[in-house]
Design a protein around this motif. Structure first.
Motif, PDB file in Angstrom:
ATOM      1  N   VAL A 236     -95.362 -20.216  26.720  1.00 21.21           N
ATOM      2  CA  VAL A 236     -95.307 -19.179  27.754  1.00 21.21           C
ATOM      3  C   VAL A 236     -94.191 -19.539  28.734  1.00 21.21           C
ATOM      4  CG1 VAL A 236     -96.560 -18.027  29.617  1.00 21.21           C
ATOM      5  CG2 VAL A 236     -97.779 -18.749  27.550  1.00 21.21           C
ATOM      6  N   PHE A 237     -93.373 -18.563  29.074  1.00 19.36           N
ATOM      7  CA  PHE A 237     -92.289 -18.739  30.041  1.00 19.36           C
ATOM      8  C   PHE A 237     -92.604 -17.904  31.274  1.00 19.36           C
ATOM      9  CE2 PHE A 237     -90.669 -19.244  25.791  1.00 19.36           C
ATOM     10  CZ  PHE A 237     -89.842 -20.353  25.853  1.00 19.36           C
ATOM     11  N   GLY A 238     -92.464 -18.483  32.460  1.00 22.76           N
ATOM     12  CA  GLY A 238     -92.710 -17.780  33.715  1.00 22.76           C
ATOM     13  C   GLY A 238     -91.414 -17.527  34.464  1.00 22.76           C
ATOM     14  N   VAL A 239     -91.240 -16.295  34.929  1.00 23.39           N
ATOM     15  CA  VAL A 239     -89.971 -15.863  35.513  1.00 23.39           C
ATOM     16  C   VAL A 239     -90.204 -15.191  36.864  1.00 23.39           C
ATOM     17  CG1 VAL A 239     -87.988 -14.324  35.204  1.00 23.39           C
ATOM     18  CG2 VAL A 239     -88.974 -15.495  33.221  1.00 23.39           C
ATOM     19  N   HIS A 240     -89.336 -15.484  37.835  1.00 19.95           N
ATOM     20  CA  HIS A 240     -89.296 -14.730  39.089  1.00 19.95           C
ATOM     21  C   HIS A 240     -87.826 -14.519  39.432  1.00 19.95           C
ATOM     22  CE1 HIS A 240     -90.555 -14.204  43.587  1.00 19.95           C
ATOM     23  NE2 HIS A 240     -90.161 -13.074  43.019  1.00 19.95           N
ATOM     24  N   ARG A 241     -87.315 -13.348  39.091  1.00 18.73           N
ATOM     25  CA  ARG A 241     -85.902 -13.043  39.268  1.00 18.73           C
ATOM     26  C   ARG A 241     -85.600 -12.553  40.679  1.00 18.73           C
ATOM     27  NH1 ARG A 241     -83.732 -11.847  34.171  1.00 18.73           N
ATOM     28  NH2 ARG A 241     -84.139 -13.716  32.950  1.00 18.73           N
ATOM     29  N   PRO A 242     -84.341 -12.730  41.109  1.00 22.49           N
ATOM     30  CA  PRO A 242     -83.933 -12.182  42.415  1.00 22.49           C
ATOM     31  C   PRO A 242     -83.711 -10.680  42.312  1.00 22.49           C
ATOM     32  CG  PRO A 242     -82.038 -13.116  41.298  1.00 22.49           C
ATOM     33  CD  PRO A 242     -83.228 -13.415  40.420  1.00 22.49           C
ATOM     34  N   TRP A 243     -83.410 -10.058  43.428  1.00 20.01           N
ATOM     35  CA  TRP A 243     -83.044  -8.652  43.408  1.00 20.01           C
ATOM     36  C   TRP A 243     -81.793  -8.475  42.551  1.00 20.01           C
ATOM     37  CZ3 TRP A 243     -83.622  -6.333  49.033  1.00 20.01           C
ATOM     38  CH2 TRP A 243     -84.978  -6.422  49.404  1.00 20.01           C
ATOM     39  N   PRO A 244     -81.617  -7.312  41.922  1.00 23.60           N
ATOM     40  CA  PRO A 244     -80.476  -7.110  41.016  1.00 23.60           C
ATOM     41  C   PRO A 244     -79.110  -7.147  41.698  1.00 23.60           C
ATOM     42  CG  PRO A 244     -81.703  -5.066  41.338  1.00 23.60           C
ATOM     43  CD  PRO A 244     -82.534  -6.154  41.938  1.00 23.60           C
ATOM     44  N   THR A 245     -79.091  -7.172  43.033  1.00 29.22           N
ATOM     45  CA  THR A 245     -77.809  -7.288  43.741  1.00 29.22           C
ATOM     46  C   THR A 245     -77.322  -8.736  43.812  1.00 29.22           C
ATOM     47  OG1 THR A 245     -79.073  -7.323  45.809  1.00 29.22           O
ATOM     48  CG2 THR A 245     -78.127  -5.211  45.139  1.00 29.22           C
ATOM     49  N   LYS A 246     -78.187  -9.696  43.453  1.00 28.26           N
ATOM     50  CA  LYS A 246     -77.799 -11.110  43.414  1.00 28.26           C
ATOM     51  C   LYS A 246     -77.210 -11.403  42.032  1.00 28.26           C
ATOM     52  CE  LYS A 246     -79.763 -11.824  47.477  1.00 28.26           C
ATOM     53  NZ  LYS A 246     -79.002 -12.165  48.702  1.00 28.26           N
ATOM     54  N   PHE A 247     -75.998 -10.928  41.804  1.00 28.28           N
ATOM     55  CA  PHE A 247     -75.428 -10.900  40.460  1.00 28.28           C
ATOM     56  C   PHE A 247     -75.304 -12.289  39.828  1.00 28.28           C
ATOM     57  CE2 PHE A 247     -73.391  -7.200  42.690  1.00 28.28           C
ATOM     58  CZ  PHE A 247     -74.160  -6.231  42.075  1.00 28.28           C
ATOM     59  N   ALA A 248     -74.753 -13.241  40.554  1.00 32.63           N
ATOM     60  CA  ALA A 248     -74.498 -14.569  39.984  1.00 32.63           C
ATOM     61  C   ALA A 248     -75.804 -15.277  39.653  1.00 32.63           C
ATOM     62  CB  ALA A 248     -73.666 -15.403  40.943  1.00 32.63           C
ATOM     63  N   ARG A 249     -76.751 -15.255  40.585  1.00 30.80           N
ATOM     64  CA  ARG A 249     -78.023 -15.936  40.343  1.00 30.80           C
ATOM     65  C   ARG A 249     -78.791 -15.278  39.208  1.00 30.80           C
ATOM     66  NH1 ARG A 249     -83.173 -16.103  44.505  1.00 30.80           N
ATOM     67  NH2 ARG A 249     -84.709 -16.609  42.888  1.00 30.80           N
ATOM     68  N   ASP A 250     -78.780 -13.959  39.161  1.00 34.75           N
ATOM     69  CA  ASP A 250     -79.488 -13.254  38.103  1.00 34.75           C
ATOM     70  C   ASP A 250     -78.902 -13.606  36.741  1.00 34.75           C
ATOM     71  OD1 ASP A 250     -81.505 -11.079  37.404  1.00 34.75           O
ATOM     72  OD2 ASP A 250     -79.691 -10.267  36.488  1.00 34.75           O
ATOM     73  N   ARG A 251     -77.579 -13.667  36.657  1.00 33.40           N
ATOM     74  CA  ARG A 251     -76.919 -14.017  35.400  1.00 33.40           C
ATOM     75  C   ARG A 251     -77.278 -15.432  34.980  1.00 33.40           C
ATOM     76  NH1 ARG A 251     -75.844 -11.232  31.598  1.00 33.40           N
ATOM     77  NH2 ARG A 251     -77.016 -12.841  30.554  1.00 33.40           N
ATOM     78  N   GLU A 252     -77.305 -16.340  35.929  1.00 34.08           N
ATOM     79  CA  GLU A 252     -77.617 -17.739  35.653  1.00 34.08           C
ATOM     80  C   GLU A 252     -79.045 -17.880  35.118  1.00 34.08           C
ATOM     81  OE1 GLU A 252     -77.370 -22.057  37.984  1.00 34.08           O
ATOM     82  OE2 GLU A 252     -77.300 -20.178  39.115  1.00 34.08           O
ATOM     83  N   GLU A 253     -79.995 -17.198  35.752  1.00 33.51           N
ATOM     84  CA  GLU A 253     -81.382 -17.309  35.334  1.00 33.51           C
ATOM     85  C   GLU A 253     -81.637 -16.580  34.018  1.00 33.51           C
ATOM     86  OE1 GLU A 253     -84.115 -16.398  38.485  1.00 33.51           O
ATOM     87  OE2 GLU A 253     -83.068 -17.683  39.926  1.00 33.51           O
ATOM     88  N   THR A 254     -80.918 -15.493  33.795  1.00 30.40           N
ATOM     89  CA  THR A 254     -81.016 -14.789  32.515  1.00 30.40           C
ATOM     90  C   THR A 254     -80.548 -15.675  31.374  1.00 30.40           C
ATOM     91  OG1 THR A 254     -80.692 -12.625  33.558  1.00 30.40           O
ATOM     92  CG2 THR A 254     -80.243 -12.767  31.201  1.00 30.40           C
TER      93      THR A 254
END
Length: 322
Positions: free
Chosen positions: A195-213
């Motif tokens: 099981v993988f647990g995820v809590h992504r930032p708002w979609p305007t946080k482009f760099a962080r979202d890409r990194e976590e994706t």
């Protein structure tokens, strides 16, 4: 009568034109991460377009030109974005002949004033897996009162379970950087699953979202996909092109099809009263080794998110006798 009609037509036309422009521009999300942000609000453009068409038809000639026409554009462009989500499969249906796994996903919000109610509801579901984001007021009590153990405690998403734990990425003593994605491998009657647990930032946080994706995709790719499960608050709607690309990259089946989960209560980032949720941003994925029994939205429990309940059935086939 004419002035009254104009008073209705002008603001309605402005709304219809705005919804049409945003819905059409959102299709540019195929090529631009910035335009893709517009896709998340597609249900609002759709509702605005429908309202414009409905009212504009009663306004006569000016309404047809300045209200109904852009309203229809908003509706068509919005439907084109949303339709694939409701036409896609939510995975194989349960047959009733395999062991079940109950999962609760909940961004509980750190300031939750209904922690007692939230905890009681979670325990009433008898979940095998609970994934909490911002669960500081509930997580500890899940362990002391519910008998659950935590994996990656203190991470953005914490995984709780009573199942036998094989391995996880719990933060070790002296480890300064917390994992971007939580994971835990358990055993059940059919073997191991992760099981993988995820809590992504708002979609305007482009760099962080890409990194976590990228981090999640790499972790999932390194394990058997058939029995992998991904759970979390993605802060991302299924009609965004980013979500579609990640759906494909993960190679799993998203079981929460069009399940609207935000906003719930007027807390946290939600400052507007909401009679019903307008965005589906909490998701559960599972590999082809799981069949779908049920996917439900829970009640309002003190957070701006609704909890999500997913029940899966193992589809592992027993080995043929030698």
């Amino acid at each position: 009568m004419i002035s009254l009609r104009l008073c209705i037509t002008v603001p309605l036309a402005a709304m219809a034109l705005g919804c049409a422009a945003a819905a059409v521009a959102a299709h540019g999300g195929r090529f631009s991460v910035k335009l893709d942000v517009l896709t998340h609000f597609t249900p609002i453009y759709l509702l605005g377009g429908l309202l414009a068409v409905a009212v504009g038809l009663f306004l006569g000639r000016p309404g047809l030109t300045w209200v109904v026409a852009p309203g229809a554009v908003a509706v068509l462009a919005s439907v084109a974005l949303m339709a694939p989500e409701f036409l896609a499969s939510a995975g194989p249906k349960a047959t009733g002949d395999g062991p079940r796994l109950t999962i609760v996903q909940f961004n509980a919000w750190g300031g939750n004033p209904k922690a007692d109610q939230a905890l009681a509801w979670i325990l009433d579901q008898h979940p095998d897996i609970v994934v909490l984001e911002e669960g500081s007021r509930i997580g500890g009590r899940l362990m002391t009162e519910g008998g659950y153990h935590a994996s990656c405690r203190g991470c953005l998403a914490v995984i709780y379970s009573k199942l036998p734990l094989v391995a996880d990425n719990t933060v070790r003593h002296g480890q300064k950087v917390k994992p971007k994605v939580s994971w835990a491998t358990y055993t059940d009657l059919d073997g191991r699953f992760t099981v993988f647990g995820v809590h992504r930032p708002w979609p305007t946080k482009f760099a962080r979202d890409r990194e976590e994706t990228d981090a999640l995709n790499a972790m999932v790719a390194a394990r058997p996909r058939d029995r992998s499960i991904v759970v979390g608050d993605f802060n991302s709607t299924p009609w965004s092109f980013a979500r579609r690309r990640e759906d494909k990259a993960l190679g799993l089946i998203r079981r929460t099809r069009g399940l609207f989960s935000w906003p719930a209560e007027q807390v946290s980032h939600n400052h507007l009263p909401a009679m019903f949720p307008v965005l589906p941003i909490d998701h559960v994925y599972a590999g082809a080794g799981w069949r779908t029994v049920a996917v439900k939205r829970g009640p309002k429990l003190g957070s701006d998110h609704y909890p999500v309940l997913v029940i899966l059935e193992s589809d592992v086939r027993p080995a043929a006798p030698h």
